[in-house]
Design an enzyme around this catalytic site. Structure first.
Site, mmCIF file in Angstrom:
data_model
loop_
_atom_site.group_PDB
_atom_site.id
_atom_site.type_symbol
_atom_site.label_atom_id
_atom_site.label_comp_id
_atom_site.label_asym_id
_atom_site.label_seq_id
_atom_site.Cartn_x
_atom_site.Cartn_y
_atom_site.Cartn_z
ATOM 1 N N LYS A 84 99.126 9.575 53.088
ATOM 2 C CA LYS A 84 97.853 9.274 53.759
ATOM 3 C C LYS A 84 98.055 9.200 55.270
ATOM 4 O O LYS A 84 97.253 9.723 56.041
ATOM 5 C CB LYS A 84 97.256 7.968 53.213
ATOM 6 C CG LYS A 84 96.790 8.083 51.768
ATOM 7 C CD LYS A 84 95.707 9.136 51.612
ATOM 8 C CE LYS A 84 95.378 9.462 50.186
ATOM 9 N NZ LYS A 84 94.493 10.614 50.023
ATOM 10 N N SER A 132 93.283 5.577 53.458
ATOM 11 C CA SER A 132 93.454 4.299 52.783
ATOM 12 C C SER A 132 93.871 3.234 53.780
ATOM 13 O O SER A 132 94.528 3.525 54.793
ATOM 14 C CB SER A 132 94.558 4.463 51.732
ATOM 15 O OG SER A 132 95.055 3.213 51.322
ATOM 16 N N TYR A 134 103.361 7.475 48.582
ATOM 17 C CA TYR A 134 101.907 7.688 48.506
ATOM 18 C C TYR A 134 101.275 7.339 49.848
ATOM 19 O O TYR A 134 100.502 8.124 50.416
ATOM 20 C CB TYR A 134 101.274 6.819 47.391
ATOM 21 C CG TYR A 134 99.813 6.574 47.645
ATOM 22 C CD1 TYR A 134 98.869 7.567 47.419
ATOM 23 C CD2 TYR A 134 99.365 5.361 48.178
ATOM 24 C CE1 TYR A 134 97.529 7.367 47.720
ATOM 25 C CE2 TYR A 134 98.031 5.148 48.480
ATOM 26 C CZ TYR A 134 97.119 6.152 48.245
ATOM 27 O OH TYR A 134 95.804 5.946 48.553
HETATM 28 N N1 UFG Z 1 97.696 -7.588 40.980
HETATM 29 C C1 UFG Z 1 98.100 -8.546 40.081
HETATM 30 N N2 UFG Z 1 98.297 -8.154 38.796
HETATM 31 C C2 UFG Z 1 98.099 -6.886 38.364
HETATM 32 C C3 UFG Z 1 97.671 -5.913 39.299
HETATM 33 C C4 UFG Z 1 97.482 -6.297 40.603
HETATM 34 O O1 UFG Z 1 98.289 -9.708 40.437
HETATM 35 O O2 UFG Z 1 98.322 -6.596 37.183
HETATM 36 C C5 UFG Z 1 97.470 -7.987 42.371
HETATM 37 C C6 UFG Z 1 98.395 -7.282 43.337
HETATM 38 O O3 UFG Z 1 99.630 -7.941 43.430
HETATM 39 C C7 UFG Z 1 97.570 -7.326 44.607
HETATM 40 C C8 UFG Z 1 96.128 -7.267 44.125
HETATM 41 O O4 UFG Z 1 96.170 -7.621 42.754
HETATM 42 O O5 UFG Z 1 97.769 -8.559 45.232
HETATM 43 C C9 UFG Z 1 95.531 -5.882 44.255
HETATM 44 O O6 UFG Z 1 96.406 -4.939 43.654
HETATM 45 P P1 UFG Z 1 95.960 -3.436 43.363
HETATM 46 O O7 UFG Z 1 97.128 -2.744 42.745
HETATM 47 O O8 UFG Z 1 94.676 -3.427 42.635
HETATM 48 O O9 UFG Z 1 95.650 -2.875 44.816
HETATM 49 P P2 UFG Z 1 96.607 -2.729 46.077
HETATM 50 O O10 UFG Z 1 95.909 -3.432 47.186
HETATM 51 O O11 UFG Z 1 97.991 -3.108 45.830
HETATM 52 O O12 UFG Z 1 96.607 -1.148 46.243
HETATM 53 C C10 UFG Z 1 95.462 -0.525 46.711
HETATM 54 C C11 UFG Z 1 95.378 0.902 46.177
HETATM 55 C C12 UFG Z 1 96.465 1.741 46.732
HETATM 56 C C13 UFG Z 1 96.539 1.613 48.223
HETATM 57 C C14 UFG Z 1 96.606 0.175 48.629
HETATM 58 C C15 UFG Z 1 96.530 0.019 50.113
HETATM 59 O O13 UFG Z 1 95.469 0.912 44.778
HETATM 60 O O14 UFG Z 1 96.180 3.084 46.407
HETATM 61 O O15 UFG Z 1 95.513 -0.525 48.086
HETATM 62 O O16 UFG Z 1 96.823 -1.283 50.476
HETATM 63 F F1 UFG Z 1 97.632 2.230 48.718
#
Ligand code: UFG
Length: 349
Positions: A155, A126, A151
């Site tokens: 990785k 990841s 998590y």
């Molecule tokens: N976000 C919102 N509202 C929500 C959900 C997400 O604003 O309800 C925002 C988050 O703050 C972030 C973006 O959308 O800025 C993406 O969030 P995600 O949770 O979809 O994805 P992340 O980048 O945080 O996480 C993903 C994977 C993880 C991994 C990570 C690595 O889900 O498994 O990338 O950076 F670890």
């Protein structure tokens, strides 16, 4: 055609990869413990690919369950290791549960590869291994920074174990063992048929499932976490990539392990992203305009641990794996919405 074993074969990325491998003509063996997926997903895979494959229930943390499958199947040339828990928030609540599942499962699989002579492995990594990078576009050689969650730790440690295994393992039996680690950015979207996608359990953590569930009326409102980040519109920036493009990269990686005369040696790492970053607000706008819907959303506070901005340099995967991205942001949003609607009318049970 060579036989490929997939762990976590009925999960989100695993299931799309089984379809892609079957369509490319590979023999596929799938194992899953169904803790985060459902056996019925295997039927959807067969329906889409119009081909059969062998699917088993097995938990990697129980060595004997994996051994049973390998005894039965034999002659596997490559394993793709998807099986792992991936909820960042849950991992902060239950770190040992994550270490046990993700790392013990991986160790058992590595041992089984030695025992049963499986020479190739593709590992699901990841972009979390880059932490909060100084340079927002990362190459595979960018520094690996402290990850924010247990998590993420599984990785980073998972990669390190595999690297040490194939680079410094001296016993003759590890000779010839090769590993490709694929660092996924943000996989989204669903199979174009609408029949396969991510089966979200409970309230989604991730942005796109939250968007589609809100549009469906399952959630009242989407909260955008933070509007004062140093990005072009104040919201976080990520590299969203269609799950079918991710799946295709695994087919390319299996082929690379199979045919390639090892110019890069036994250990290789590839970024899997589009090379383009989108902010949260841009994602909402894309969803609304592609699907002609209005989404109910508001700004809320920052989510602790969120990376500000990260997107991939994906040139190495294009050059060495021959990976070509086929799906656009519009495809991501269209297929994600089609899947959400399909789940409402004909859920995977
Ligand atoms: N976000 C919102 N509202 C929500 C959900 C997400 O604003 O309800 C925002 C988050 O703050 C972030 C973006 O959308 O800025 C993406 O969030 P995600 O949770 O979809 O994805 P992340 O980048 O945080 O996480 C993903 C994977 C993880 C991994 C990570 C690595 O889900 O498994 O990338 O950076 F670890």
């Amino acid at each position: 055609m060579p036989k490929v074993l997939l762990t976590g074969s009925t999960g989100y990325i695993g299931s799309h990869t089984v379809v892609a491998l079957l369509e490319a003509g590979y023999q596929v063996v799938g194992v899953d413990n169904y803790s985060r997926s459902k056996p019925a997903i295997a039927d959807r895979i067969r329906e889409i690919a119009q081909k059969d494959y062998h699917q088993y229930q097995a938990d990697l943390t129980r060595k004997e369950e994996l051994a049973k499958v390998l005894e039965q199947e034999g002659d596997i040339s490559c394993v793709i290791h998807f099986a792992a828990f991936k909820a960042v928030g849950e991992s902060t609540q239950h770190p040992l549960f994550y270490f046990q599942n993700n790392l013990v499962g991986q160790m058992n699989l590595m041992k089984a590869c030695e025992e049963y002579g499986i020479p190739g492995m593709v590992f699901s990594s990841s972009c979390t291994v880059y932490g909060n990078p100084e340079q927002t576009q990362v190459t595979e050689d960018s520094p690996l920074l402290e990850t924010e969650s247990p998590y993420g730790r599984t990785k980073a440690v998972g990669e390190a174990l595999l690297r040490d295994w194939v680079l410094s393992g001296t016993p003759a039996r590890t000779a010839g063992q090769r590993v490709v680690a694929l660092r996924y950015f943000n996989p989204v979207g669903a199979h174009p048929s609408g029949r396969l996608g991510e089966c979200t359990v409970g309230v989604p953590d991730n942005l796109v499932p939250y968007i589609t569930q809100t549009a469906m009326g399952l959630r009242k409102q989407l909260t955008v976490f933070g509007n004062d980040y140093p990005t072009r519109d104040g919201t976080c920036l990520r590299d969203y990539i269609h799950v079918c493009d991710i799946a295709q990269a695994h087919v390319d990686a299996v082929r690379y392990l199979d045919q390639n005369a090892a110019p890069a040696g036994p250990w290789s790492v590839f970024n899997l992203g589009t090379g383009v970053g989108q902010t949260v607000l841009e994602m909402i706008q894309a969803f609304e305009s592609v699907n002609h819907l209005h989404l109910n959303w508001n700004f809320g506070p920052r989510r602790p641990g969120d990376v500000v901005a990260v997107y991939a340099n994906n040139q190495r995967a294009a050059r060495d794996l021959g990976w070509k991205i086929q799906y656009s942001l519009e495809d991501m949003m269209r297929t994600a919405w089609a899947w959400e609607q399909n789940q409402a009318s004909d859920p995977v049970l």
